[in-house]
Design a protein around this motif. Structure first.
Motif, PDB file in Angstrom:
ATOM      1  N   GLU A  32       0.849  -1.185   0.000  1.00 45.68           N
ATOM      2  CA  GLU A  32       0.000   0.000   0.000  1.00 45.68           C
ATOM      3  C   GLU A  32       0.892   1.245   0.000  1.00 45.68           C
ATOM      4  OE1 GLU A  32      -4.015   0.276   2.351  1.00 45.68           O
ATOM      5  OE2 GLU A  32      -2.363   0.887   3.646  1.00 45.68           O
ATOM      6  N   LYS A  47      -4.887   8.450   3.090  1.00 45.68           N
ATOM      7  CA  LYS A  47      -5.850   7.389   2.802  1.00 45.68           C
ATOM      8  C   LYS A  47      -5.548   6.837   1.408  1.00 45.68           C
ATOM      9  CE  LYS A  47     -10.755   6.384   2.849  1.00 45.68           C
ATOM     10  NZ  LYS A  47     -12.108   6.903   2.894  1.00 45.68           N
ATOM     11  N   GLY A  49      -5.675   4.945  -2.057  1.00 45.28           N
ATOM     12  CA  GLY A  49      -6.815   4.607  -2.899  1.00 45.28           C
ATOM     13  C   GLY A  49      -6.856   3.145  -3.301  1.00 45.28           C
ATOM     14  N   ALA A  50      -5.711   2.462  -3.169  1.00 51.74           N
ATOM     15  CA  ALA A  50      -5.643   1.076  -3.637  1.00 51.74           C
ATOM     16  C   ALA A  50      -4.446   0.384  -3.005  1.00 51.74           C
ATOM     17  CB  ALA A  50      -5.507   1.045  -5.155  1.00 51.74           C
ATOM     18  N   TYR A  63      -6.262  -3.576  -6.231  1.00 55.15           N
ATOM     19  CA  TYR A  63      -7.584  -3.484  -5.620  1.00 55.15           C
ATOM     20  C   TYR A  63      -7.857  -2.035  -5.243  1.00 55.15           C
ATOM     21  CZ  TYR A  63     -11.500  -4.051  -2.438  1.00 55.15           C
ATOM     22  OH  TYR A  63     -12.716  -3.942  -1.823  1.00 55.15           O
ATOM     23  N   GLU A  64      -8.947  -1.465  -5.798  1.00 56.45           N
ATOM     24  CA  GLU A  64      -9.348  -0.094  -5.484  1.00 56.45           C
ATOM     25  C   GLU A  64     -10.346  -0.116  -4.336  1.00 56.45           C
ATOM     26  OE1 GLU A  64     -10.929   1.747  -8.998  1.00 56.45           O
ATOM     27  OE2 GLU A  64      -8.938   2.173  -9.791  1.00 56.45           O
ATOM     28  N   TYR A  65     -10.039   0.624  -3.288  1.00 55.84           N
ATOM     29  CA  TYR A  65     -10.910   0.643  -2.120  1.00 55.84           C
ATOM     30  C   TYR A  65     -12.278   1.256  -2.425  1.00 55.84           C
ATOM     31  CZ  TYR A  65      -6.802  -0.543   0.675  1.00 55.84           C
ATOM     32  OH  TYR A  65      -5.702  -1.164   1.194  1.00 55.84           O
ATOM     33  N   ALA A  66     -12.318   2.391  -3.127  1.00 50.54           N
ATOM     34  CA  ALA A  66     -13.574   3.113  -3.353  1.00 50.54           C
ATOM     35  C   ALA A  66     -14.564   2.306  -4.188  1.00 50.54           C
ATOM     36  CB  ALA A  66     -13.297   4.461  -4.020  1.00 50.54           C
ATOM     37  N   THR A  67     -14.080   1.681  -5.254  1.00 49.96           N
ATOM     38  CA  THR A  67     -14.974   0.929  -6.140  1.00 49.96           C
ATOM     39  C   THR A  67     -15.082  -0.539  -5.768  1.00 49.96           C
ATOM     40  OG1 THR A  67     -13.179   0.390  -7.679  1.00 49.96           O
ATOM     41  CG2 THR A  67     -14.394   2.459  -8.073  1.00 49.96           C
ATOM     42  N   GLN A  68     -14.185  -1.008  -4.924  1.00 47.12           N
ATOM     43  CA  GLN A  68     -14.094  -2.412  -4.544  1.00 47.12           C
ATOM     44  C   GLN A  68     -13.901  -3.316  -5.760  1.00 47.12           C
ATOM     45  OE1 GLN A  68     -17.512  -3.227  -2.026  1.00 47.12           O
ATOM     46  NE2 GLN A  68     -16.531  -2.240  -0.295  1.00 47.12           N
ATOM     47  N   LYS A  69     -13.163  -2.782  -6.747  1.00 46.04           N
ATOM     48  CA  LYS A  69     -12.862  -3.549  -7.955  1.00 46.04           C
ATOM     49  C   LYS A  69     -11.402  -3.968  -7.939  1.00 46.04           C
ATOM     50  CE  LYS A  69     -16.296  -1.533 -11.002  1.00 46.04           C
ATOM     51  NZ  LYS A  69     -16.537  -0.840 -12.275  1.00 46.04           N
TER      52      LYS A  69
END
Length: 126
Positions: A32, A47, A49-50, A63-69
């Motif tokens: 991270e 914070k 982002g991924a 892995y993107e935290y905001a989109t969970q993709k």
């Protein structure tokens, strides 16, 4: 002559550190970012982002935290860390980094580009 042979043997035995770790092994795991900059002082990333997850089979999962993709990329290490993203149309975008490892942190210097943030620092999260 005996002194030269002794010096050569000493260099061969003690000159190479056994603590050196292969970067292909050191990079494995989840990372991270905690710093993005260009060498000048920048505040730490508060914070992320991924995170990036380097797997042993040259697969990089982002892995993107905001989109969970999760995005699947390919990576390999020769003299550089090479990261490639292949899109649905077959276009491949590659990024090149010089990696440096310091225990559970790594520093990546982006190569062959003129980015605003050319240096990133990462911490191991697993």
């Amino acid at each position: 002559m005996k002194a030269i042979v002794t010096c050569v043997i000493a260099v061969l035995l003690f000159g190479c550190s056994k603590d050196e770790v292969d970067p292909r092994q050191q990079i494995l795991g989840k990372w991270e970012p905690f710093y993005l900059g260009n060498g000048e002082y920048q505040p730490p990333v508060e914070k992320p982002g991924a995170y990036w997850h380097f797997l042993p089979d040259s697969v990089l999962l982002e892995y993107e935290y905001a989109t969970q993709k999760t995005f699947k990329k390919k990576y390999w290490i020769d003299t550089l860390l090479n990261v490639a993203a292949t899109y649905d149309d077959g276009y491949q975008l590659r990024f090149y980094y010089t990696p440096k490892f310091y225990g559970d942190t790594m520093e990546l210097h982006m190569e062959n580009a003129s980015p605003i943030f050319s240096i990133s620092k990462w911490k191991r999260i697993n």
